[in-house]
Design a protein around this motif. Structure first.
Motif, PDB file in Angstrom:
ATOM      1  N   ARG A   1       0.838  -1.197   0.000  1.00 11.91           N
ATOM      2  CA  ARG A   1       0.000   0.000   0.000  1.00 11.91           C
ATOM      3  C   ARG A   1       0.875   1.250   0.000  1.00 11.91           C
ATOM      4  NH1 ARG A   1      -5.008   1.660   4.102  1.00 11.91           N
ATOM      5  NH2 ARG A   1      -5.452   3.663   3.104  1.00 11.91           N
ATOM      6  N   ILE A   2       0.601   2.152  -0.948  1.00 13.10           N
ATOM      7  CA  ILE A   2       1.325   3.415  -1.024  1.00 13.10           C
ATOM      8  C   ILE A   2       0.321   4.555  -1.156  1.00 13.10           C
ATOM      9  CG2 ILE A   2       1.625   3.066  -3.520  1.00 13.10           C
ATOM     10  CD1 ILE A   2       3.917   5.105  -1.144  1.00 13.10           C
ATOM     11  N   ASP A   3       0.501   5.600  -0.359  1.00 15.52           N
ATOM     12  CA  ASP A   3      -0.366   6.776  -0.407  1.00 15.52           C
ATOM     13  C   ASP A   3       0.497   8.008  -0.646  1.00 15.52           C
ATOM     14  OD1 ASP A   3      -2.172   8.854  -0.084  1.00 15.52           O
ATOM     15  OD2 ASP A   3      -3.201   7.912   1.617  1.00 15.52           O
ATOM     16  N   LEU A   4       0.379   8.590  -1.849  1.00 15.27           N
ATOM     17  CA  LEU A   4       1.102   9.807  -2.218  1.00 15.27           C
ATOM     18  C   LEU A   4       0.134  10.960  -2.468  1.00 15.27           C
ATOM     19  CD1 LEU A   4       3.701   8.271  -4.721  1.00 15.27           C
ATOM     20  CD2 LEU A   4       4.145   9.064  -2.393  1.00 15.27           C
ATOM     21  N   SER A   5      -1.045  10.883  -1.919  1.00 13.67           N
ATOM     22  CA  SER A   5      -2.073  11.882  -2.183  1.00 13.67           C
ATOM     23  C   SER A   5      -1.722  13.239  -1.570  1.00 13.67           C
ATOM     24  CB  SER A   5      -3.420  11.404  -1.638  1.00 13.67           C
ATOM     25  OG  SER A   5      -3.374  11.231  -0.230  1.00 13.67           O
ATOM     26  N   ASN A   6      -2.316  14.271  -2.136  1.00  9.69           N
ATOM     27  CA  ASN A   6      -2.175  15.643  -1.629  1.00  9.69           C
ATOM     28  C   ASN A   6      -0.723  16.112  -1.607  1.00  9.69           C
ATOM     29  OD1 ASN A   6      -5.074  16.051  -0.866  1.00  9.69           O
ATOM     30  ND2 ASN A   6      -4.597  14.391   0.534  1.00  9.69           N
ATOM     31  N   ASN A   7      -0.044  15.876  -2.723  1.00 11.07           N
ATOM     32  CA  ASN A   7       1.307  16.395  -2.904  1.00 11.07           C
ATOM     33  C   ASN A   7       1.350  17.269  -4.156  1.00 11.07           C
ATOM     34  OD1 ASN A   7       3.242  15.302  -0.773  1.00 11.07           O
ATOM     35  ND2 ASN A   7       2.178  13.413  -1.377  1.00 11.07           N
ATOM     36  N   ARG A   8       2.538  17.483  -4.715  1.00 11.13           N
ATOM     37  CA  ARG A   8       2.687  18.362  -5.877  1.00 11.13           C
ATOM     38  C   ARG A   8       3.403  17.648  -7.033  1.00 11.13           C
ATOM     39  NH1 ARG A   8       6.090  22.150  -5.371  1.00 11.13           N
ATOM     40  NH2 ARG A   8       7.194  21.411  -3.522  1.00 11.13           N
ATOM     41  N   ILE A   9       3.163  16.350  -7.162  1.00  6.07           N
ATOM     42  CA  ILE A   9       3.892  15.552  -8.145  1.00  6.07           C
ATOM     43  C   ILE A   9       3.303  15.776  -9.543  1.00  6.07           C
ATOM     44  CG2 ILE A   9       4.715  13.254  -8.734  1.00  6.07           C
ATOM     45  CD1 ILE A   9       4.131  12.439  -5.837  1.00  6.07           C
ATOM     46  N   LYS A  10       4.180  16.047 -10.513  1.00  2.00           N
ATOM     47  CA  LYS A  10       3.762  16.323 -11.888  1.00  2.00           C
ATOM     48  C   LYS A  10       4.234  15.205 -12.815  1.00  2.00           C
ATOM     49  CE  LYS A  10       4.218  21.337 -11.255  1.00  2.00           C
ATOM     50  NZ  LYS A  10       4.867  22.581 -11.763  1.00  2.00           N
ATOM     51  N   GLY A  11       3.784  15.284 -14.066  1.00  2.00           N
ATOM     52  CA  GLY A  11       4.269  14.371 -15.087  1.00  2.00           C
ATOM     53  C   GLY A  11       3.524  13.051 -15.125  1.00  2.00           C
ATOM     54  N   LYS A  12       4.209  12.005 -15.595  1.00  4.10           N
ATOM     55  CA  LYS A  12       3.595  10.696 -15.786  1.00  4.10           C
ATOM     56  C   LYS A  12       3.926   9.749 -14.632  1.00  4.10           C
ATOM     57  CE  LYS A  12       3.766  11.045 -20.843  1.00  4.10           C
ATOM     58  NZ  LYS A  12       2.303  11.236 -20.984  1.00  4.10           N
ATOM     59  N   VAL A  13       3.002   8.845 -14.378  1.00  3.38           N
ATOM     60  CA  VAL A  13       3.237   7.811 -13.366  1.00  3.38           C
ATOM     61  C   VAL A  13       4.225   6.808 -13.958  1.00  3.38           C
ATOM     62  CG1 VAL A  13       2.176   6.060 -11.898  1.00  3.38           C
ATOM     63  CG2 VAL A  13       0.872   8.113 -12.544  1.00  3.38           C
ATOM     64  N   PRO A  14       5.318   6.503 -13.253  1.00  3.89           N
ATOM     65  CA  PRO A  14       6.343   5.627 -13.841  1.00  3.89           C
ATOM     66  C   PRO A  14       5.832   4.213 -14.098  1.00  3.89           C
ATOM     67  CG  PRO A  14       6.799   6.040 -11.517  1.00  3.89           C
ATOM     68  CD  PRO A  14       5.687   6.963 -11.895  1.00  3.89           C
ATOM     69  N   GLU A  15       6.338   3.620 -15.157  1.00  5.15           N
ATOM     70  CA  GLU A  15       5.901   2.288 -15.575  1.00  5.15           C
ATOM     71  C   GLU A  15       6.256   1.219 -14.552  1.00  5.15           C
ATOM     72  OE1 GLU A  15       6.361  -0.573 -19.564  1.00  5.15           O
ATOM     73  OE2 GLU A  15       7.382   1.388 -19.430  1.00  5.15           O
ATOM     74  N   TRP A  16       7.400   1.370 -13.882  1.00  3.27           N
ATOM     75  CA  TRP A  16       7.861   0.338 -12.960  1.00  3.27           C
ATOM     76  C   TRP A  16       6.963   0.160 -11.736  1.00  3.27           C
ATOM     77  CZ3 TRP A  16       8.527   2.565  -8.319  1.00  3.27           C
ATOM     78  CH2 TRP A  16       8.959   3.892  -8.262  1.00  3.27           C
ATOM     79  N   LEU A  17       6.167   1.188 -11.400  1.00  2.00           N
ATOM     80  CA  LEU A  17       5.318   1.089 -10.213  1.00  2.00           C
ATOM     81  C   LEU A  17       4.382  -0.117 -10.299  1.00  2.00           C
ATOM     82  CD1 LEU A  17       4.244   2.362  -7.551  1.00  2.00           C
ATOM     83  CD2 LEU A  17       2.586   3.606  -8.972  1.00  2.00           C
ATOM     84  N   TRP A  18       3.843  -0.357 -11.484  1.00  2.00           N
ATOM     85  CA  TRP A  18       2.822  -1.405 -11.640  1.00  2.00           C
ATOM     86  C   TRP A  18       3.410  -2.805 -11.680  1.00  2.00           C
ATOM     87  CZ3 TRP A  18      -0.956   1.489 -10.392  1.00  2.00           C
ATOM     88  CH2 TRP A  18      -0.968   2.825 -10.807  1.00  2.00           C
ATOM     89  N   SER A  19       4.732  -2.908 -11.660  1.00  2.00           N
ATOM     90  CA  SER A  19       5.371  -4.226 -11.657  1.00  2.00           C
ATOM     91  C   SER A  19       5.716  -4.702 -10.255  1.00  2.00           C
ATOM     92  CB  SER A  19       6.638  -4.198 -12.513  1.00  2.00           C
ATOM     93  OG  SER A  19       7.592  -3.291 -11.971  1.00  2.00           O
ATOM     94  N   LEU A  20       5.476  -3.864  -9.237  1.00  2.00           N
ATOM     95  CA  LEU A  20       5.718  -4.305  -7.865  1.00  2.00           C
ATOM     96  C   LEU A  20       4.771  -5.460  -7.554  1.00  2.00           C
ATOM     97  CD1 LEU A  20       6.161  -0.884  -6.013  1.00  2.00           C
ATOM     98  CD2 LEU A  20       7.938  -2.466  -6.790  1.00  2.00           C
ATOM     99  N   PRO A  21       5.298  -6.612  -7.142  1.00  2.00           N
ATOM    100  CA  PRO A  21       4.499  -7.853  -7.132  1.00  2.00           C
ATOM    101  C   PRO A  21       3.389  -7.930  -6.100  1.00  2.00           C
ATOM    102  CG  PRO A  21       6.670  -8.228  -6.158  1.00  2.00           C
ATOM    103  CD  PRO A  21       6.694  -6.849  -6.751  1.00  2.00           C
ATOM    104  N   ARG A  22       3.468  -7.144  -5.003  1.00  2.00           N
ATOM    105  CA  ARG A  22       2.451  -7.240  -3.947  1.00  2.00           C
ATOM    106  C   ARG A  22       1.593  -5.983  -3.843  1.00  2.00           C
ATOM    107  NH1 ARG A  22       4.522  -9.343   1.686  1.00  2.00           N
ATOM    108  NH2 ARG A  22       2.258  -9.577   1.872  1.00  2.00           N
ATOM    109  N   LEU A  23       1.754  -5.064  -4.782  1.00  2.00           N
ATOM    110  CA  LEU A  23       1.049  -3.785  -4.718  1.00  2.00           C
ATOM    111  C   LEU A  23      -0.455  -3.992  -4.804  1.00  2.00           C
ATOM    112  CD1 LEU A  23       1.828  -0.786  -4.488  1.00  2.00           C
ATOM    113  CD2 LEU A  23       1.624  -0.645  -6.980  1.00  2.00           C
TER     114      LEU A  23
END
Length: 590
Positions: free
Chosen positions: A128-150
């Motif tokens: 579980r990852i929560d990055l809400s309510n920040n100032r992150i721009k651009g594209k969501v990185p491709e590698w995030l979706w390969s984390l096996p237990r996400l």
């Protein structure tokens, strides 16, 4: 306390440093919760000695310096780390920090982060990852979706504009809860993960059709794609979710066609919002199969149908919004008695072509005759069955002269808006039974007769609009006793006599009373004492009619007390208004 394993000090006003034993082997502490305090000193270094920790909550500590994630390197057993509400050392985000490798849950919301944390790539156990309510721009990185237990990903309220990779980048991810709301995503929506249980992507700029692949996600329970630019029709295949789908929100898109007649027996749908689209046709009668339905909103479409009396068979329906469509005909049938929706509290049917009159007992059987909390104790309407996501229903409300979007719909008040139709006849005296009524709008109709004296029983009433009708007689003096009444508009009628002189009424603008040639007194400039004639009083005949009507109601509905005082209850449960004026680029506010 060498045997202490669990310590929770969250939500206090603790300050100063923290002292721990010099020897890390002397501690057995596994769960430490210090969030929402006011520590100013260096508290992190002592905590780094507690090598047995599994859960650590340091959220919203108000520490003076940015947190260096390398301070947690020694906590090899740490599974849950909560750092929300603190600033992080920027250098940690762009490098592979020596953060505990076995972390399963990492909460970094409200951390003022401006770039996607690259160190997450090393956390192969991250669930579980929560990055809400920040100032992150651009594209969501491709590698995030390969984390096996996400499993749970919350990226809401940032400035993401897309995804790295192909349209199938999410497809094989194990993610079951995905929150992309309040970003700047554009283009077509990618194919969703196979394990998806909840998808929230509202307030973005996604275009194209709603992806049909979403229909193959058999465990989907909540779908919120509202406030986007989706086109085409609503997928017929949503009927496949009769055993799981509870929430569908497609509000404020550009969807066309009719609302599919796809709801099979046993459907668990509780909330359906398709407002502000271009839908035509009729309301699907298969909605009767949704016996759990509480919230139905089809406002601002082009639906052409008669009033859905048949929906009264739904035992839990609390909100019915048909505003700004092409509905027509009466909302009361001869010989059928009062409107008998057993749980209905909010009826919004303004700006249609409804006609006819309402019988005096129209509101006798309404749930809103009492100011009661839901049996389950919930204050706001929505789906709270998922502890990891809080969905809340949204509805529009003409309130205090403004057209607003109202989030956090309280479960124990009532609102009625019949404005902008062609109703005639007298306003039913039974309106005075609705003790939980906070807003009543009957404007822009052809109502005649007197303003009901029973309105003085609505102790919770905050907004009353009777403007642009053909009402006659005087304004009931009892309205000045409604201490919560902040807005009243009776303009453009045929009212006469003195305006009741109470703070809640005389504080209104002149425009609230204009267009009534026979009215006098503040806030109008016409004085009621220009002649020796006595002030105009309520006709005795009207008083007798009201007393007779009350006697009938009391005989038919035992236990209804007109003099019930609601001041204490309103003080405890004063409605929480998070509202905004509707605009093309506005956000729904949490």
């Amino acid at each position: 306390m060498p045997f202490l394993s669990y310590l929770d000090l969250r939500g206090n006003h603790l300050i100063g440093p923290i002292k721990v034993p010099n020897s890390s082997s002397s501690s057995r502490l596994e769960h430490l919760f210090l969030g929402h305090n006011h520590f100013q000193g260096q508290i992190l270094k002592p905590i780094s000695k507690l090598i047995t920790l599994k859960d650590l909550d340091l959220s919203f500590l108000n520490v003076s310096n940015p947190i260096d994630l390398r301070i947690f390197t020694s906590l090899k057993s740490l599974l849950n780390l909560e750092l929300s509400g603190n600033n992080l050392l920027a250098a940690n985000l762009s490098s592979d920090s020596d953060i505990p490798p076995n972390l399963y849950r990492l909460m970094l919301k409200n951390c003022n982060i401006s770039e996607f944390p690259k160190f997450l790539k090393t956390l192969q156990n991250l669930g579980r990852i929560d990055l809400s309510n920040n100032r992150i721009k651009g594209k969501v990185p491709e590698w995030l979706w390969s984390l096996p237990r996400l499993s749970i990903v919350n990226l809401s309220n940032n400035s993401f504009n897309g995804f790295e990779g192909s349209a199938e980048i999410l497809l094989n991810s194990p993610v079951r809860l995905l929150d992309l709301a309040l970003n700047k995503f554009t283009g077509l929506f990618p194919k969703p993960p196979h394990a998806l249980n909840l998808l929230s992507a509202w307030n973005n700029s996604f275009t194209g059709n709603i992806p049909l692949t979403i229909c193959n996600r058999s465990s989907l329970s909540a779908l919120d794609l509202s406030y986007n630019n989706f086109t085409g029709s609503i997928p017929q295949c949503l009927s496949k979710f009769r055993s799981s789908l509870t929430t569908v929100n497609l509000r404020k898109n550009n969807l066309e066609g009719s609302l599919p007649d796809i709801f099979y027996d046993g459907a668990l749908l509780r909330s359906l919002d398709v407002g502000y689209n271009r839908l035509t046709g009729k309301l699907p009668r298969s909605l009767l199969n949704c016996t759990s339905l509480k919230f139905l909103n089809v406002d601002n479409n082009r639906i052409e149908d008669t009033f859905p009396f048949w929906l009264k068979a739904l035992p839990h329906l609390q909100v019915l919004t048909l505003r700004s469509n092409k509905f027509y005909g009466p909302i009361s049938l001869p010989g059928q008695g009062p409107l008998a929706f057993p749980e209905l509290r909010i009826l919004e049917i303004s700006d249609n072509n409804f006609t006819g009159s309402l019988p005096p007992n129209y509101f006798v059987n309404w749930k809103a005759s009492s100011l009661q909390m839901n049996k389950d104790g919930r204050i706001y309407m929505g789906d709270y069955n998922n502890p990891e996501y809080n969905y809340e229903d949204t509805t529009d409300l003409q309130y205090k002269g403004l057209f607003m979007e109202h989030k956090k719909v309280l479960t124990f008040y009532s609102n009625i808006d019949l404005s902008g139709n062609r109703f005639e006849g007298q306003i039913p005296e039974s309106i005075g039974l609705l003790k939980a009524l906070i807003a009543l709008n009957l404007s822009n109709n052809a109502f005649t007769g007197h303003i009901p004296l029973s309105l003085e029983n609505l102790k919770a009433l905050q907004s009353l609009d009777l403007s642009r009708n053909q009402l006659s007689g005087t304004i009931p003096n009892g309205l000045k006793t409604l201490s919560f009444l902040a807005y009243i508009n009776v303009s453009h009628n045929q009212l006469t006599g003195e305006i009741p002189q109470g703070t809640q009424i005389t504080g209104q603008p002149k425009s609230s009373f204009e267009g009534n040639a026979g009215l006098c007194g503040l806030p109008l400039e016409q004085s009621c004492f220009r002649t020796n004639a006595p002030p105009i009083q309520q006709p005795e005949q009207e008083e007798e009619e009201i007393l007779n009507w009350k006697a009938v109601v009391i005989g038919c509905v035992p236990g209804l007390l007109f003099g019930l005082t609601l001041g204490h209850t309103i003080g405890l449960y004063k409605p929480e208004w998070l509202v905004k004026i509707i605009g093309p680029d506005k956000r729904r506010i949490h």
